[in-house]
Design a protein around this motif. Structure first.
Motif, PDB file in Angstrom:
ATOM      1  N   ASN A 133       0.403   0.795   3.871  1.00 11.92           N
ATOM      2  CA  ASN A 133      -0.649  -0.282   3.449  1.00 11.92           C
ATOM      3  C   ASN A 133      -1.079  -0.669   4.775  1.00 11.92           C
ATOM      4  O   ASN A 133      -0.493  -1.447   5.635  1.00 11.92           O
ATOM      5  CB  ASN A 133       0.236  -1.501   2.711  1.00 11.92           C
ATOM      6  CG  ASN A 133      -0.745  -2.605   2.462  1.00 11.92           C
ATOM      7  OD1 ASN A 133      -1.888  -2.788   2.924  1.00 11.92           O
ATOM      8  ND2 ASN A 133      -0.067  -3.867   2.138  1.00 11.92           N
ATOM      9  N   GLN A 139      -2.647  -3.162   5.890  1.00 11.26           N
ATOM     10  CA  GLN A 139      -2.310  -4.650   5.973  1.00 11.26           C
ATOM     11  C   GLN A 139      -1.172  -4.698   6.912  1.00 11.26           C
ATOM     12  O   GLN A 139      -1.050  -5.701   7.627  1.00 11.26           O
ATOM     13  CB  GLN A 139      -2.313  -5.610   4.853  1.00 11.26           C
ATOM     14  CG  GLN A 139      -3.670  -5.623   3.940  1.00 11.26           C
ATOM     15  CD  GLN A 139      -4.497  -6.300   4.810  1.00 11.26           C
ATOM     16  OE1 GLN A 139      -4.303  -7.165   5.374  1.00 11.26           O
ATOM     17  NE2 GLN A 139      -6.025  -5.650   4.756  1.00 11.26           N
ATOM     18  N   ASN A 140      -0.265  -3.877   6.769  1.00 10.95           N
ATOM     19  CA  ASN A 140       1.052  -4.090   7.625  1.00 10.95           C
ATOM     20  C   ASN A 140       0.901  -3.781   9.154  1.00 10.95           C
ATOM     21  O   ASN A 140       1.645  -4.060   9.923  1.00 10.95           O
ATOM     22  CB  ASN A 140       1.959  -3.016   7.124  1.00 10.95           C
ATOM     23  CG  ASN A 140       2.596  -3.470   5.815  1.00 10.95           C
ATOM     24  OD1 ASN A 140       2.705  -4.664   5.290  1.00 10.95           O
ATOM     25  ND2 ASN A 140       3.044  -2.456   4.845  1.00 10.95           N
ATOM     26  N   HIS A 184      -1.506  -5.582  10.760  1.00  9.18           N
ATOM     27  CA  HIS A 184      -2.101  -6.493  11.244  1.00  9.18           C
ATOM     28  C   HIS A 184      -1.076  -7.829  11.353  1.00  9.18           C
ATOM     29  O   HIS A 184      -0.589  -7.998  10.296  1.00  9.18           O
ATOM     30  CB  HIS A 184      -3.528  -6.750  10.331  1.00  9.18           C
ATOM     31  CG  HIS A 184      -4.633  -5.950  10.300  1.00  9.18           C
ATOM     32  ND1 HIS A 184      -5.259  -5.589  11.367  1.00  9.18           N
ATOM     33  CD2 HIS A 184      -4.729  -4.954   9.377  1.00  9.18           C
ATOM     34  CE1 HIS A 184      -5.961  -4.446  11.072  1.00  9.18           C
ATOM     35  NE2 HIS A 184      -5.606  -4.148   9.771  1.00  9.18           N
TER      36      HIS A 184
END
Length: 499
Positions: free
Chosen positions: A203, A205-206, A208
């Motif tokens: 993912n 998003q991990n 950031h």
């Protein structure tokens, strides 16, 4: 000692044939030896700690920084290994280029680094092994699964794996290499399985923020996971068992480092991509992350691979220890009887079994998890010494033939010194104090017990093919590394100070 004659004349070593280690290792053996040493507790244990407490998703950048520091140092190791095919590694290189006292301090540093590393790795192996037993409904009594400081009596699995691997090593270098091949194959397959399974759960998003602790966190992470890289120098300790040391040692050192750095970067990217970095501060981060994304079967395979990885790391760690200490025995800096070569296995069996007992005692009884940083400090110091020694040796022996040469000298060696020195500053002050205390004790031991003995290190025999008026020196012929040269031979004394 008489001066060397024309090419084809007898060298001092040829006149007195030495008892040698057995030359059985190929370039592939050496490369897999390096992979076996490097890919172990670092990738299966320290990745999570470094990500959660220091680098965050920037863990891969920490691996790049640590890898660069090791690369510049490895180039210096490779040059020395091609010129000085002897078992002593950094100890031999320091004593050859900067004298016996520098060599002793380097060897004294390696005693600490190797033994503590062996103990830490054996404890890590025990943790994974006991967890694997728990997974199939078995468990050891608490008194036999924990050290005294943890409420037990003895960490039995940690002690037994150290003793068992010492038996494997004592059986012979070729047998040890074959055993290592199988273990390295298992752990590379498991790492490949992790990447294949985990990449589906990444993912973005991990990732950031990429650097939640800033660039300082990346450097701290590099200093922490440097432990994951220190095994590559064990390849240079196999010099006297390599079939073609001048060619194969540089290939083994640099090849294993490049392969392992690529593996580390891939694992770091994927690991921090499948779960938030904050939850990775566990003792089994790779398997833990797979469980978090529902891949329990793959997590079990990773646990088996972790045991294989840590086993090979401990095997090569103890192999490297035995060869460095063997070289120190041969030079009279440690008791010579411990370095005696076994007539059948052609290994320093006594030294190997002693190291197995010491590592077993450390891992079985002592609380050493907290001193893992100290092994990093010792390794960084050894790398700095080798890089400095390469500069000094280039100055002292500019005409000596070097089958492998460090490119862009002196900048490469200076880069190794700068990188490693900077990483040392990112370790704790307490670690620095303990390290300096250990080195001060080593200096005291040398000055009180070893200073003023007759003879100089046998490594000086290497320099009989010296430069003359700036002309290239002839390449030393025959058996010209230090095996079989007595410390009391007066001709050895002038080897470094004059041709």
């Amino acid at each position: 000692m008489e001066p060397r004659g024309a090419a084809g004349g007898e060298s001092p070593n040829q006149q007195q044939p030495p008892v040698e280690l057995h030359r059985t290792l190929s370039a592939l053996d050496l490369m897999l030896l390096g992979v076996g040493a490097i890919v172990g507790a670092g990738i299966f244990v320290l990745t999570g700690v470094a990500a959660a407490t220091a680098a965050g998703p920037g863990l891969s950048l920490s691996f790049v920084v640590a890898g660069l520091a090791c690369l510049f140092a490895a180039l210096c190791y490779a040059e020395f290994a091609s010129v000085v095919p002897t078992a002593g590694s950094a100890y031999s290189y320091a004593s050859l280029s900067m004298g016996e006292f520098a060599g002793w301090l380097t060897g004294w540093n390696l005693i600490l680094a190797y033994l503590l590393t062996g103990g830490v790795v054996a404890i890590g192996w025990s943790g994974y092994f006991q967890e694997l037993l728990s997974g199939v409904g078995l468990s050891l009594p608490a008194s036999l699964g924990k050290a005294p400081h943890e409420g037990g009596v003895l960490n039995l699995p940690a002690a037994l794996i150290a003793l068992g691997l010492s038996g494997v090593l004592a059986s012979g270098a070729r047998e040890s290499a074959r055993f290592n091949h199988w273990i390295v194959g298992v752990k590379l397959l498991v790492i490949g399985l992790f990447l294949l399974v985990a990449v589906r759960h990444v993912n973005p998003q991990n990732w950031h923020p990429l650097l939640p602790f800033g660039w300082k966190g990346v450097m701290t992470g590099a200093a922490l996971i440097f432990f994951a890289y220190v095994g590559f120098d064990a390849v240079s300790t196999a010099a006297e068992e390599a079939k073609e040391p001048q060619r194969d040692l540089p290939l083994g050192i640099l090849g294993s480092l490049v392969i392992c750095t690529l593996i580390y970067i891939l694992v770091g990217v994927v690991l921090t991509g499948i779960v938030p970095y904050r939850i990775l501060d566990v003792k089994d981060p790779v398997a833990f992350a797979l469980v978090q994304v529902g891949e329990r079967v793959a997590a079990n395979f990773v646990a088996v691979g972790a045991i294989a990885g840590i086993t090979s790391a401990l095997l090569v760690n103890m192999y490297g220890q035995s060869r460095v200490f063997f070289a120190m025995c041969r030079d009279g800096l440690l008791p010579g009887s411990l370095g005696k070569i076994h007539p059948v296995s052609r290994t320093p069996a006594r030294m190997i079994l002693l190291i197995g007992a010491l590592v077993a005692g450390i891992a079985g009884f002592l609380p050493i998890e907290a001193v893992a940083e100290l092994t990093n400090m010792g390794a960084l110091a050894a790398f700095i010494v080798v890089a400095l020694g390469a500069l000094v040796f280039r100055k002292k022996r500019p005409g000596l033939r070097r089958p492998f040469q460090v490119p862009a000298m002196p900048w490469s060696a200076l880069a190794a010194i700068g990188f490693c020195g900077y990483l040392m500053t990112n370790l704790s002050r307490r670690t620095l104090v303990w390290f300096l205390a250990w080195m001060a004790l080593g200096a005291f031991v040398y000055l009180v017990f070893l200073w003023g003995r007759p003879g100089r290190p046998a490594h000086a025999a290497l320099t009989r093919g010296d430069t003359d008026g700036g002309q290239p020196a002839p390449y030393p012929a025959g058996i010209w590394f230090p095996t079989g040269v007595s410390r009391t031979q007066s001709g050895v004394r002038g080897g470094l100070s004059g041709g």
